[in-house]
Design an enzyme around this catalytic site. Structure first.
Site, PDB file in Angstrom:
ATOM      1  N   ASP A  81      49.484  44.135  51.732  1.00 39.75           N
ATOM      2  CA  ASP A  81      49.282  45.836  51.665  1.00 39.75           C
ATOM      3  C   ASP A  81      47.832  45.911  52.659  1.00 39.75           C
ATOM      4  O   ASP A  81      47.647  47.035  53.389  1.00 39.75           O
ATOM      5  CB  ASP A  81      48.868  46.453  50.413  1.00 39.75           C
ATOM      6  CG  ASP A  81      50.173  46.640  49.767  1.00 39.75           C
ATOM      7  OD1 ASP A  81      51.322  45.977  50.182  1.00 39.75           O
ATOM      8  OD2 ASP A  81      50.375  47.393  48.772  1.00 39.75           O
ATOM      9  N   CYS A 122      50.392  39.119  44.499  1.00 38.60           N
ATOM     10  CA  CYS A 122      50.108  40.277  45.252  1.00 38.60           C
ATOM     11  C   CYS A 122      50.801  41.668  44.969  1.00 38.60           C
ATOM     12  O   CYS A 122      51.793  41.638  44.085  1.00 38.60           O
ATOM     13  CB  CYS A 122      49.782  40.249  46.740  1.00 38.60           C
ATOM     14  SG  CYS A 122      48.332  39.185  46.957  1.00 38.60           S
ATOM     15  N   ASP A 123      50.394  42.712  45.557  1.00 38.42           N
ATOM     16  CA  ASP A 123      50.680  44.164  45.034  1.00 38.42           C
ATOM     17  C   ASP A 123      52.118  44.401  44.607  1.00 38.42           C
ATOM     18  O   ASP A 123      52.591  45.151  43.608  1.00 38.42           O
ATOM     19  CB  ASP A 123      50.311  45.055  46.066  1.00 38.42           C
ATOM     20  CG  ASP A 123      48.761  45.135  46.368  1.00 38.42           C
ATOM     21  OD1 ASP A 123      48.135  44.127  46.115  1.00 38.42           O
ATOM     22  OD2 ASP A 123      48.312  46.250  46.616  1.00 38.42           O
ATOM     23  N   LYS A 124      53.136  44.284  45.421  1.00 42.11           N
ATOM     24  CA  LYS A 124      54.301  44.528  45.297  1.00 42.11           C
ATOM     25  C   LYS A 124      55.093  43.300  44.816  1.00 42.11           C
ATOM     26  O   LYS A 124      56.495  43.478  44.232  1.00 42.11           O
ATOM     27  CB  LYS A 124      55.218  45.240  46.508  1.00 42.11           C
ATOM     28  CG  LYS A 124      54.273  46.206  47.208  1.00 42.11           C
ATOM     29  CD  LYS A 124      53.990  47.500  46.006  1.00 42.11           C
ATOM     30  CE  LYS A 124      53.264  48.538  46.473  1.00 42.11           C
ATOM     31  NZ  LYS A 124      51.834  47.969  46.579  1.00 42.11           N
ATOM     32  N   CYS A 195      42.904  39.750  46.309  1.00 45.13           N
ATOM     33  CA  CYS A 195      41.584  40.373  46.389  1.00 45.13           C
ATOM     34  C   CYS A 195      40.809  40.483  44.978  1.00 45.13           C
ATOM     35  O   CYS A 195      41.325  40.831  44.084  1.00 45.13           O
ATOM     36  CB  CYS A 195      41.659  41.771  47.091  1.00 45.13           C
ATOM     37  SG  CYS A 195      42.368  41.560  49.007  1.00 45.13           S
ATOM     38  N   GLU A 491      49.655  54.209  50.618  1.00 44.69           N
ATOM     39  CA  GLU A 491      48.392  53.944  49.918  1.00 44.69           C
ATOM     40  C   GLU A 491      47.315  54.735  51.015  1.00 44.69           C
ATOM     41  O   GLU A 491      47.668  54.528  52.065  1.00 44.69           O
ATOM     42  CB  GLU A 491      47.944  52.764  49.749  1.00 44.69           C
ATOM     43  CG  GLU A 491      49.017  51.897  48.672  1.00 44.69           C
ATOM     44  CD  GLU A 491      48.217  50.497  48.230  1.00 44.69           C
ATOM     45  OE1 GLU A 491      47.575  49.998  48.952  1.00 44.69           O
ATOM     46  OE2 GLU A 491      48.815  49.958  47.431  1.00 44.69           O
ATOM     47  N   SER A 517      45.631  52.942  46.876  1.00 44.19           N
ATOM     48  CA  SER A 517      45.205  51.249  46.680  1.00 44.19           C
ATOM     49  C   SER A 517      44.446  51.070  45.378  1.00 44.19           C
ATOM     50  O   SER A 517      43.701  51.958  44.931  1.00 44.19           O
ATOM     51  CB  SER A 517      44.464  50.835  47.667  1.00 44.19           C
ATOM     52  OG  SER A 517      43.821  49.620  47.587  1.00 44.19           O
TER      53      SER A 517
END
Length: 616
Positions: A81, A122-124, A195, A491, A517
């Site tokens: 992302d 990670c995000d998704k 992150c 985002e 985000s």
């Protein structure tokens, strides 16, 4: 008693061809009587949170094979992302979640797999795999790649901890020289891993732990630390035991929908509220609940947000603490321990270890347990060595953070606030609700009123911020960025980061039908439902309209008379087939994104597919 699903392809004369192909992958005659267990990896060289996962799948596979199963690995896609941010690439981020869920379903069902280990980060990717696990409802264990170490730099003779958001905000900060910008960029993301703040990736990995689908420590143990290797090895062993318990002992309690039931979802949401996690987690939990046919809605989240205290602040909500500090304070189990002492948790929920939450806390809550092995794990510390490799260091803190008065995790008596770190707001601007991460909102912004500055794309708003067209007291409105209107629900990290860089984050608000985000802070209100593209009132806001926000009252209101709104609504309808679409926005929408937009529901439903359009 359920039969192995894999028998479909490994037994019977009519499956001679399938067995011939299985043999070509290395299987033997003896293997055809064993369970086939998928190792669902997400290694890619595009994402620091996944760069170290190439060899991790082999670790898990080896343990599965040793313990009596047959491991077969495959990969999913994984979008970064941060790299996709700020341009058209972000349109693909949220849709990739559903694509990942579908791809896992396709592989598992096409090959009649018996169980799976999901290696995400990670995000998704974690949400996509979680949706798949609850959709398929076969034995599953989650083990993520782990958080990145925070960066470090000396600026003006001060030692400063860094994360990705610092690299973004410094790019437009006039007080940062080109030399220091380069130094920050080079130091902000020093290792592999997700992150280093409580952004979406780490929030979701913490929530899988709270749901009971991952081992204690999963959400916070650093990617670089050798202790994390044990989580992967254990996952390979435990999945065989889980699968045998289901297929050979008729134990349905080990299935994902029975582990991650409504009580577990409430526990996970309480964790998220208490630690001020990303608002994206709400979107993903709602989507996962729908896949698992669990009655968990925005109304439940609203109810929980009113009684759960805000007990923890991690970057971006503070510069003092990062994921390594959260881990040192006891991580997920540390926060759950405090919530348990508040009398808020469902302590009888169970996990992949076949333990109740209460039993797990007795062994892993560092504030109250005497388990040396657990405390030793939570002492795992960063090393400050730049690396793309996992398990490279064995550093330990000399002491744990058990300070519940002013430490990273606090008791209820010393909470940051008795209201949690997330809130659901309602009003004429968001009849179906919207979200704000209160953990990132300054106390002076809890109540805010100002004139609207309306933009119909993220790019347009960024241009306005950078060219000085936003002033103290403004309410920035970014619309047609919802799941359908974007499409893809981008985002808004760049607008919020640039507001911070320009010194406007403490005197402006930003509202959107898009999302934020996990790195966002400030008075940033997203997920406005219904979105503009679904005829939401946000589509009728004009420049200069007064918008009132009151977090304590959970309200967001457009102060425009019903008479004026009816006139505006009629004018919008008069646009014909252009109604409820952005004006003069130049955006190339691919066929795949158009298909996504056609089927997607609103944010308050988790932005999942509208099944009514598929079922007729």
């Amino acid at each position: 008693m359920p039969k192995y699903r894999s028998i479909t392809t490994t037994h019977g004369r009519n499956m001679t061809g399938a067995r011939a192909l299985w043999r070509a992958t290395g299987m033997t005659t003896e293997d055809f009587d064993k369970m086939i267990i998928a190792v669902v990896n997400s290694f890619t060289q595009f994402v620091p949170g996944h760069i170290h996962l190439r060899n991790v799948g082999a670790l898990v596979s080896e343990q599965i094979n040793i313990t009596g199963g047959v491991a077969k690995e495959f990969n999913t896609i994984a979008i970064d992302d941060g790299i996709a941010m700020g341009h058209s690439g972000m349109l693909y981020s949220l849709p990739s979640r559903d694509l990942i869920a579908d791809s896992v379903e396709y592989m598992i069902n096409a090959h009649c797999v018996d169980a799976m280990v999901c290696i995400s980060n990670c995000d998704k990717i974690t949400p996509g795999m979680l949706m798949a696990a609850l959709r398929l409802n076969i034995p599953a264990i989650f083990v993520s790649g782990g958080p990145m170490e925070s960066g470090a730099i000396t600026l003006s003779n001060q030692n400063v901890k860094l994360n990705l958001i610092d690299a973004i905000t410094c790019s437009v900060d006039p007080n940062i020289s080109d030399v220091d910008q380069q130094r920050i960029e080079s130091a902000a993301c020093p290792t592999c891993g997700s992150c280093s703040g409580m952004f979406t990736a780490n929030s979701m990995n913490c929530l899988t732990e709270a749901l009971g689908l991952a081992q204690p420590g999963n959400g916070s143990l650093l990617a670089t630390h050798s202790d994390r290797k044990k989580l992967f090895l254990n996952a390979g062993k435990y999945i065989v035991h889980l699968a045998k318990s289901y297929y050979e002992e008729n134990n349905y309690s080990v299935l994902p929908r029975n582990i991650a039931n409504k009580s577990s979802f409430e526990n996970a949401m309480m964790l998220d509220i208490a630690m001020g996690g990303s608002t994206n987690t709400v979107l993903h939990l709602l989507a996962a609940a729908q896949e698992g046919e669990i009655d968990f809605t925005m109304a439940d989240i609203d109810k929980l947000s009113r009684k759960v205290p805000h007990l923890c602040k991690v970057a971006p909500n503070t510069q003092r603490y990062h994921m390594e500090d959260f881990h040192r304070a006891g991580g997920v189990m540390g926060v759950l321990g405090e919530l348990h002492r508040c009398g808020l948790l469902h302590e009888d929920t169970r996990n992949i270890l076949n333990k109740s939450l209460l039993e797990t806390l007795l062994n892993y809550d560092i504030f109250s347990c005497d388990n040396f092995e657990s405390k030793n794990m939570y002492a795992a510390a960063p090393a400050g060595i730049r690396s793309t490799q996992a398990f490279i260091q064995k550093n330990r803190w000399t002491s744990l953070d058990t300070d519940r008065r002013s430490g990273c995790i606090r008791s209820r008596e010393h909470a940051y606030s008795q209201d949690g770190g997330l809130a659901v707001l309602y009003g004429n601007l968001a009849v179906d609700g919207c979200l704000v991460k209160t953990a990132g909102v300054h106390i002076n912004l809890q109540k805010f009123s100002g004139p609207a500055k309306v933009y119909e794309s993220q790019e347009e708003s960024v241009q306005a911020i950078l060219t000085g067209n936003i002033h103290s007291g403004d309410v920035i409105v970014i619309r047609y960025e919802g799941p359908k209107g974007g499409p893809g629900m981008q985002e808004m990290l760049y607008p919020t980061s640039f507001l911070k860089s320009m010194g406007l984050d403490l005197c402006c608000a930003l509202i959107t039908d898009g999302r934020f985000s996990g790195g966002t802070s400030g008075l940033s209100i997203g997920h406005i439902s219904p979105e503009a593209a679904n005829k939401g009132l946000i589509g009728l806001v004009h420049d200069g309209d007064i918008i009132n926000i009151d977090i304590s009252m959970r309200s967001i209101t457009l102060e425009v008379s019903e008479h004026i709104l009816k006139i505006r609504h009629a004018a919008e309808i008069a646009r014909g087939n252009k109604a409820w679409t952005p004006t003069n926005r130049n955006r190339n929408i691919s066929i795949s994104l158009k298909a996504y937009a056609h089927l997607v529901t609103s944010a308050d439903k988790g932005a999942v597919r509208d099944k009514s359009k598929l079922l007729g």
